[in-house]
Design an enzyme around this catalytic site. Sequence first.
Site, mmCIF file in Angstrom:
data_model
loop_
_atom_site.group_PDB
_atom_site.id
_atom_site.type_symbol
_atom_site.label_atom_id
_atom_site.label_comp_id
_atom_site.label_asym_id
_atom_site.label_seq_id
_atom_site.Cartn_x
_atom_site.Cartn_y
_atom_site.Cartn_z
ATOM 1 N N CYS A 68 0.334 -6.502 -9.654
ATOM 2 C CA CYS A 68 -0.240 -6.738 -8.324
ATOM 3 C C CYS A 68 0.270 -5.699 -7.326
ATOM 4 O O CYS A 68 1.392 -5.807 -6.831
ATOM 5 C CB CYS A 68 0.098 -8.149 -7.863
ATOM 6 S SG CYS A 68 -0.502 -8.549 -6.211
ATOM 7 N N CYS B 28 0.983 -7.049 -3.846
ATOM 8 C CA CYS B 28 2.226 -7.831 -3.752
ATOM 9 C C CYS B 28 3.447 -6.922 -3.765
ATOM 10 O O CYS B 28 4.386 -7.126 -3.002
ATOM 11 C CB CYS B 28 2.357 -8.790 -4.941
ATOM 12 S SG CYS B 28 0.882 -9.759 -5.265
ATOM 13 N N ASP B 29 3.455 -5.946 -4.651
ATOM 14 C CA ASP B 29 4.699 -5.220 -4.932
ATOM 15 C C ASP B 29 4.699 -3.758 -4.511
ATOM 16 O O ASP B 29 5.748 -3.101 -4.572
ATOM 17 C CB ASP B 29 5.002 -5.304 -6.442
ATOM 18 C CG ASP B 29 5.242 -6.749 -6.880
ATOM 19 O OD1 ASP B 29 5.764 -7.528 -6.054
ATOM 20 O OD2 ASP B 29 4.902 -7.097 -8.013
HETATM 21 C C1 LIG Z 1 4.807 -11.412 -10.489
HETATM 22 C C2 LIG Z 1 3.864 -11.804 -9.380
HETATM 23 C C3 LIG Z 1 4.207 -11.525 -8.078
HETATM 24 C C4 LIG Z 1 3.362 -11.904 -7.035
HETATM 25 N N1 LIG Z 1 3.742 -11.637 -5.758
HETATM 26 C C5 LIG Z 1 2.970 -12.054 -4.741
HETATM 27 C C6 LIG Z 1 3.370 -11.846 -3.401
HETATM 28 O O1 LIG Z 1 4.421 -11.252 -3.127
HETATM 29 N N2 LIG Z 1 2.548 -12.300 -2.416
HETATM 30 C C7 LIG Z 1 1.365 -12.939 -2.683
HETATM 31 O O2 LIG Z 1 0.671 -13.347 -1.754
HETATM 32 N N3 LIG Z 1 0.951 -13.131 -3.942
HETATM 33 C C8 LIG Z 1 1.720 -12.709 -4.973
HETATM 34 N N4 LIG Z 1 1.309 -12.903 -6.259
HETATM 35 C C9 LIG Z 1 0.001 -13.528 -6.492
HETATM 36 C C10 LIG Z 1 0.128 -15.050 -6.290
HETATM 37 O O3 LIG Z 1 1.183 -15.509 -7.070
HETATM 38 C C11 LIG Z 1 -1.170 -15.732 -6.667
HETATM 39 O O4 LIG Z 1 -2.238 -15.216 -5.926
HETATM 40 C C12 LIG Z 1 -1.061 -17.247 -6.389
HETATM 41 O O5 LIG Z 1 0.060 -17.796 -7.042
HETATM 42 C C13 LIG Z 1 -2.326 -17.962 -6.841
HETATM 43 O O6 LIG Z 1 -2.134 -19.309 -6.592
HETATM 44 P P1 LIG Z 1 -2.944 -20.428 -7.367
HETATM 45 O O7 LIG Z 1 -2.449 -21.707 -6.800
HETATM 46 O O8 LIG Z 1 -4.368 -20.135 -7.343
HETATM 47 O O9 LIG Z 1 -2.521 -20.302 -8.887
HETATM 48 P P2 LIG Z 1 -1.143 -20.127 -9.667
HETATM 49 O O10 LIG Z 1 -0.013 -19.775 -8.788
HETATM 50 O O11 LIG Z 1 -1.474 -19.230 -10.802
HETATM 51 O O12 LIG Z 1 -0.885 -21.592 -10.218
HETATM 52 C C14 LIG Z 1 -1.699 -22.112 -11.229
HETATM 53 C C15 LIG Z 1 -1.152 -23.475 -11.596
HETATM 54 O O13 LIG Z 1 -2.060 -24.108 -12.477
HETATM 55 C C16 LIG Z 1 -1.331 -24.731 -13.503
HETATM 56 N N5 LIG Z 1 -2.215 -24.881 -14.655
HETATM 57 C C17 LIG Z 1 -2.882 -23.935 -15.351
HETATM 58 N N6 LIG Z 1 -3.569 -24.486 -16.352
HETATM 59 C C18 LIG Z 1 -3.343 -25.838 -16.265
HETATM 60 C C19 LIG Z 1 -3.761 -26.962 -17.020
HETATM 61 N N7 LIG Z 1 -4.563 -26.838 -18.084
HETATM 62 N N8 LIG Z 1 -3.316 -28.195 -16.654
HETATM 63 C C20 LIG Z 1 -2.522 -28.353 -15.579
HETATM 64 N N9 LIG Z 1 -2.100 -27.325 -14.827
HETATM 65 C C21 LIG Z 1 -2.496 -26.086 -15.176
HETATM 66 C C22 LIG Z 1 -0.152 -23.815 -13.753
HETATM 67 O O14 LIG Z 1 0.912 -24.505 -14.411
HETATM 68 C C23 LIG Z 1 0.189 -23.442 -12.315
HETATM 69 O O15 LIG Z 1 1.022 -24.416 -11.749
HETATM 70 C C24 LIG Z 1 2.141 -12.547 -7.319
HETATM 71 C C25 LIG Z 1 1.776 -12.808 -8.648
HETATM 72 C C26 LIG Z 1 2.637 -12.454 -9.667
HETATM 73 C C27 LIG Z 1 2.257 -12.762 -11.092
#
Ligand SMILES: Cc1cc2nc3c(=O)[nH]c(=O)nc-3n(C[C@H](O)[C@H](O)[C@H](O)COP(=O)(O)OP(=O)(O)OC[C@H]3O[C@@H](n4cnc5c(N)ncnc54)[C@H](O)[C@@H]3O)c2cc1C
Length: 332
Positions: free
Chosen positions: A154, A157-158
Amino acid sequence: MDIFAPLDLSKEKQDSGIESTEKVRCLIIGSGPAGYTAAIYAARANLKPVLYTGLEMGGQLTTTTDVENYPGYPEGITGPEMMEHFRKQAERFGTDVRFGVVTGADFSGTEHVISVEDNKRIVADAVIIATGATAKYLGLEAEKKYAGMGVSACATCDGFFYKQKDVAVVGGGDTAAEEATYLAGLCNKVYLIVRRDVLRASKPMQAKVMNTPNIEILWEHQAVDLYGENGVEGAVLVRKKGTPEEATVKLKIDGFFLAIGHNPNSGIFKEYLETDPAGYIKTIPGTSKTNIPGVFAAGDVQDPHYRQAVTAAGSGCMAAIDAERYLSELHK
Ligand SMILES: Cc1cc2nc3c(=O)[nH]c(=O)nc-3n(C[C@H](O)[C@H](O)[C@H](O)COP(=O)(O)OP(=O)(O)OC[C@H]3O[C@@H](n4cnc5c(N)ncnc54)[C@H](O)[C@@H]3O)c2cc1C
């Protein structure tokens, strides 16, 4: 009818191995920024949400150290700490947060049926899917070794951590071209590592890359390893693999960015929900509504463009408000 009345489970238990069925008003799947934000809003609206965390409790941010771009944290915060705050805030208003993985969905009726761990069934009036997306990696051992120490999927992000440094971006599509041009605005030098001798990116994105002086395209190169003492110091590349001109080269870099796509975690819903070709759940623009009434999607699982914590949280809020309005119509 009392919608929270317990169902008769004896027959289905014998038939299917299902050990319990529970009726809930609002089920949230996922514990990232989208899921927890949906839970905060749903709980405050008295929807009594039940949230299943999935295996990655707290979502993608639990795999990173510093989050510096989430509003409200002027000094930055670690990802795991921030997600603890999200969880506590969701629980404070009564969200029932449960550790468990959703393994199946049946959206064929007006009530939505969700299987958890194959032995529990939840019948929900409204479902908010916030299961995120997983970045694709090349599959190198070194990507795991240097995760958070020079390897990132990302740039938004980084990228800031690589100001005035040299980095490489892997990929040849629009995302790679976008990430490379974004990083070029921060970094000293950006190498774009492209497997083929053409870019898949759209013509305007290609032109942007070609016209950015500090981007250098390494055509027909493949990354096979990374090296460095306490973080990435360079990548090992193979040029023109499988041809008589094949050669191994070392590239000195401080950061290695993957931009080869994401897998939205939408597989178990695909039978019922419309997705784009990459698997992102389609929502009606400006809403979190999917093609199935009462099923909403929030966060990265429906967002091929932004994939940020703050946008995920914003769409989680939208999903809870959409669910609340749907439920109030349903139970008029
Ligand atoms: C290394 C890294 C660094 C990042 N740094 C930043 C940053 O500095 N700033 C920023 O804004 N964004 C950052 N991001 C991006 C950010 O993390 C994502 O955009 C954000 O987390 C997305 O949120 P979400 O809730 O959609 O999904 P996610 O955070 O991906 O959460 C998905 C959830 O769904 C659950 N899940 C999946 N499948 C199932 C299932 N079958 N049953 C039940 N639960 C399930 C998982 O366990 C998880 O809890 C980073 C991403 C990464 C990988």
